[in-house]
Scaffold this motif. Sequence first.
Motif, PDB file in Angstrom:
ATOM      1  N   UNK A  30       0.837  -1.206   0.000  1.00 49.24           N
ATOM      2  CA  UNK A  30       0.000   0.000   0.000  1.00 49.24           C
ATOM      3  C   UNK A  30       0.867   1.249   0.000  1.00 49.24           C
ATOM      4  N   UNK A  31       1.929   1.219   0.770  1.00 46.60           N
ATOM      5  CA  UNK A  31       2.864   2.350   0.841  1.00 46.60           C
ATOM      6  C   UNK A  31       3.538   2.588  -0.505  1.00 46.60           C
ATOM      7  N   UNK A  32       3.923   1.495  -1.189  1.00 44.77           N
ATOM      8  CA  UNK A  32       4.579   1.609  -2.496  1.00 44.77           C
ATOM      9  C   UNK A  32       3.672   2.317  -3.506  1.00 44.77           C
ATOM     10  N   UNK A  33       2.418   1.863  -3.612  1.00 43.48           N
ATOM     11  CA  UNK A  33       1.519   2.459  -4.591  1.00 43.48           C
ATOM     12  C   UNK A  33       1.164   3.894  -4.225  1.00 43.48           C
ATOM     13  N   UNK A  34       1.026   4.164  -2.938  1.00 38.15           N
ATOM     14  CA  UNK A  34       0.691   5.526  -2.535  1.00 38.15           C
ATOM     15  C   UNK A  34       1.864   6.475  -2.788  1.00 38.15           C
ATOM     16  N   UNK A  35       3.070   5.990  -2.561  1.00 35.59           N
ATOM     17  CA  UNK A  35       4.249   6.814  -2.864  1.00 35.59           C
ATOM     18  C   UNK A  35       4.254   7.212  -4.341  1.00 35.59           C
ATOM     19  N   UNK A  36       3.838   6.264  -5.191  1.00 36.90           N
ATOM     20  CA  UNK A  36       3.767   6.535  -6.623  1.00 36.90           C
ATOM     21  C   UNK A  36       2.754   7.645  -6.921  1.00 36.90           C
TER      22      UNK A  36
ATOM     23  N   UNK B 128      -6.448   6.953   8.930  1.00 32.71           N
ATOM     24  CA  UNK B 128      -6.197   6.631   7.526  1.00 32.71           C
ATOM     25  C   UNK B 128      -7.489   6.349   6.780  1.00 32.71           C
ATOM     26  N   UNK B 129      -8.352   5.569   7.409  1.00 38.79           N
ATOM     27  CA  UNK B 129      -9.608   5.216   6.760  1.00 38.79           C
ATOM     28  C   UNK B 129     -10.458   6.451   6.504  1.00 38.79           C
ATOM     29  N   UNK B 130     -10.525   7.322   7.485  1.00 37.18           N
ATOM     30  CA  UNK B 130     -11.298   8.559   7.339  1.00 37.18           C
ATOM     31  C   UNK B 130     -10.722   9.426   6.226  1.00 37.18           C
ATOM     32  N   UNK B 131      -9.390   9.528   6.191  1.00 38.32           N
ATOM     33  CA  UNK B 131      -8.724  10.342   5.176  1.00 38.32           C
ATOM     34  C   UNK B 131      -8.926   9.760   3.780  1.00 38.32           C
TER      35      UNK B 131
ATOM     36  N   UNK C 162      -6.746  11.164  -8.061  1.00 41.60           N
ATOM     37  CA  UNK C 162      -6.961  11.377  -6.630  1.00 41.60           C
ATOM     38  C   UNK C 162      -8.105  10.547  -6.069  1.00 41.60           C
ATOM     39  N   UNK C 163      -9.173  10.409  -6.852  1.00 36.09           N
ATOM     40  CA  UNK C 163     -10.351   9.675  -6.379  1.00 36.09           C
ATOM     41  C   UNK C 163     -10.062   8.199  -6.138  1.00 36.09           C
ATOM     42  N   UNK C 164      -9.107   7.643  -6.885  1.00 36.03           N
ATOM     43  CA  UNK C 164      -8.793   6.222  -6.737  1.00 36.03           C
ATOM     44  C   UNK C 164      -7.498   5.967  -5.970  1.00 36.03           C
ATOM     45  N   UNK C 165      -6.746   7.005  -5.668  1.00 32.72           N
ATOM     46  CA  UNK C 165      -5.460   6.836  -4.970  1.00 32.72           C
ATOM     47  C   UNK C 165      -5.580   6.070  -3.654  1.00 32.72           C
ATOM     48  N   UNK C 166      -6.665   6.243  -2.869  1.00 34.05           N
ATOM     49  CA  UNK C 166      -6.760   5.502  -1.602  1.00 34.05           C
ATOM     50  C   UNK C 166      -7.108   4.022  -1.734  1.00 34.05           C
TER      51      UNK C 166
ATOM     52  N   UNK D  14      -7.325   1.190   1.265  1.00 32.33           N
ATOM     53  CA  UNK D  14      -8.618   0.697   1.735  1.00 32.33           C
ATOM     54  C   UNK D  14      -8.744  -0.822   1.562  1.00 32.33           C
ATOM     55  N   UNK D  15      -8.260  -1.333   0.429  1.00 30.45           N
ATOM     56  CA  UNK D  15      -8.394  -2.779   0.195  1.00 30.45           C
ATOM     57  C   UNK D  15      -7.487  -3.582   1.128  1.00 30.45           C
TER      58      UNK D  15
END
Length: 595
Positions: A441-447, A486-489, A502-506, A510-511
């Motif tokens: 999750x961290x890897x994809x979010x960093x991207x 995190x979930x709220x954000x 941005x809409x799909x970045x989380x 979440x998954x």
Amino acid sequence: MYRSHVLVCGGTGCTSSGSARIIEAFEKELDHAGLTEEVKVIKTGCFGLCALGPVVIVYPEGSFYSRVAPEDVQEIVEEHLLKGRIVKRLLYTETVVEDQVKSLNDTDFYKKQHRVALRNCGVINPEDINEYIAYDGYQALGKVLTEMTPDDVIKTLKDSGLRGRGGGGFPTGLKWSFAKASVDDQKYVCCNADEGDPGAFMDRSVLEGDPHAVIEAMEIAGYTIGANQGYIYVRAEYPIAVKRLEIAIGQAREMGLLGKDILGTGFDFDLELRLGAGAFVCGEETALMTSIEGHRGEPRPRPPFPAVKGLFGKPTVLNNVETYANIPQIILKGADWFSSMGTEKSKGTKVFALGGKIHNTGLVEIPMGTTLREVIEEIGGGIPNGKKFKAAQTGGPSGGCIPAEHMDIEIDYDNLIAIGSMMGSGGLIVMDEDNCMVDIAKFFLEFTVDESCGKCTPCRIGTKRLYELLDKITKGKGTLEDLDKMEELCYYIKENALCGLGQTAPNPVLSTLRYFRDEYVAHVVDKKCPAGVCKALLNFVIDRDKCRGCTLCAKNCPADAIVGEVKKPHVIDTSKCIKCGACMEKCKFGAIMKK
């Protein structure tokens, strides 16, 4: 007439493995053997089995040679092409059963595939328009211009059930009907070839193996909506695809299949390439158009949608490469043929770039509704080294992780969304028990943090704050309250970001929270990474009973953190250890482990 054809993969994967040298070697050896008038060497696009490159197929026998080296070519020429004896040691092992050679289509990798978008990849020379024409190329365009009205084309696409293959899954015929209905003095057709997901190479492979299919489909779109100009937006990091598109466009113009008065029907349509600079956000349709216009690639609010106000403020149709690649076949074979494949709401096939912890890395095209288990265990050949399947990431940074409990899910647009993932453009990354889902999750979010254009606050700042929370957890400094934050954000970003990035970045966060919350809790409460990936939460230790005192670990430790006498158990000084894992990699006795 040639008695044999030698097809050599010229896609990016095999090119990087040296397929150009294979072609040179064949030409040299064929000349030496006096076979240049009898055997033709053809550079094609991707065959699909990228893990086995460089790949060579010899017809008419259909012999599939894998991992071919230049020094193997002489043997193939002398034994197979001169004496008619197949070189079995070089054959793809799955094509040999009890010393008998079977068809490539009977192997686990290919037998459940159905190639529509990839039908010509690995079959024709993509730099020769005559080969495309020989495989029904430009017949669909001829049929549309001489036998069909724009409304006929739209009805065919609607009846086929074709949905956009770029990720959103919007019905293609409906999109085209909106653009046709818009009244203006100028309209445009655009192709999104700005494939940016980590591990994705579907569109690149289509452009490298069958560029004319996209050109033909864009001309059909131009006729349907009333446009005379098209743009293909392709990332500059795809030099082979760009070169073949340039060749294809030039050949089509030369033959009167692109430009003025196409096929003598009075229809005008021309194409230009626009090279993207590698911005992931330009995969979003409005950002892509903004970039074509010469501005910084940033998304625009919708509505108005591109079908009403798109490129240069004019009505525009935009689809991705794979979507276009399906259209000539739908026109020729009919809506019923296409809709007979797939599921009720997801018709046809889908191309996936299969990568990660899987035996058969490569490009696959499967009917919608094929299960994830079939893709991983049969087509993909399973997980290497006896490891267990843990999760599959679909949709790249915009998608989510599918856990083992959903391996029997039928892959289509709606099913994937229902379990917290998405189809995306078609990247499918397989993970095993050694992967840490928090780290994933961290890897994809960093991207996505790096690729955010920065135009809207929820994406620019929200994803950064989300990444910081993940980083805190992987360093063992997180709290249970951080998981709730995190979930709220995540939901705030999804609901308020301007565009799809941005809409799909989380989604990856979440998954993984949904299916692998126990791993998050282990990082937070136990201060441990169950997979042994997060460096801050692990230590390397030496088992004194297994250590033979060979000193290999000490010699290879870059931090001089290992001490001990020869032939006596060694010890790791954890205060000096930088947790690089070099010692564990070099140990021949399995004496070093993660804790």
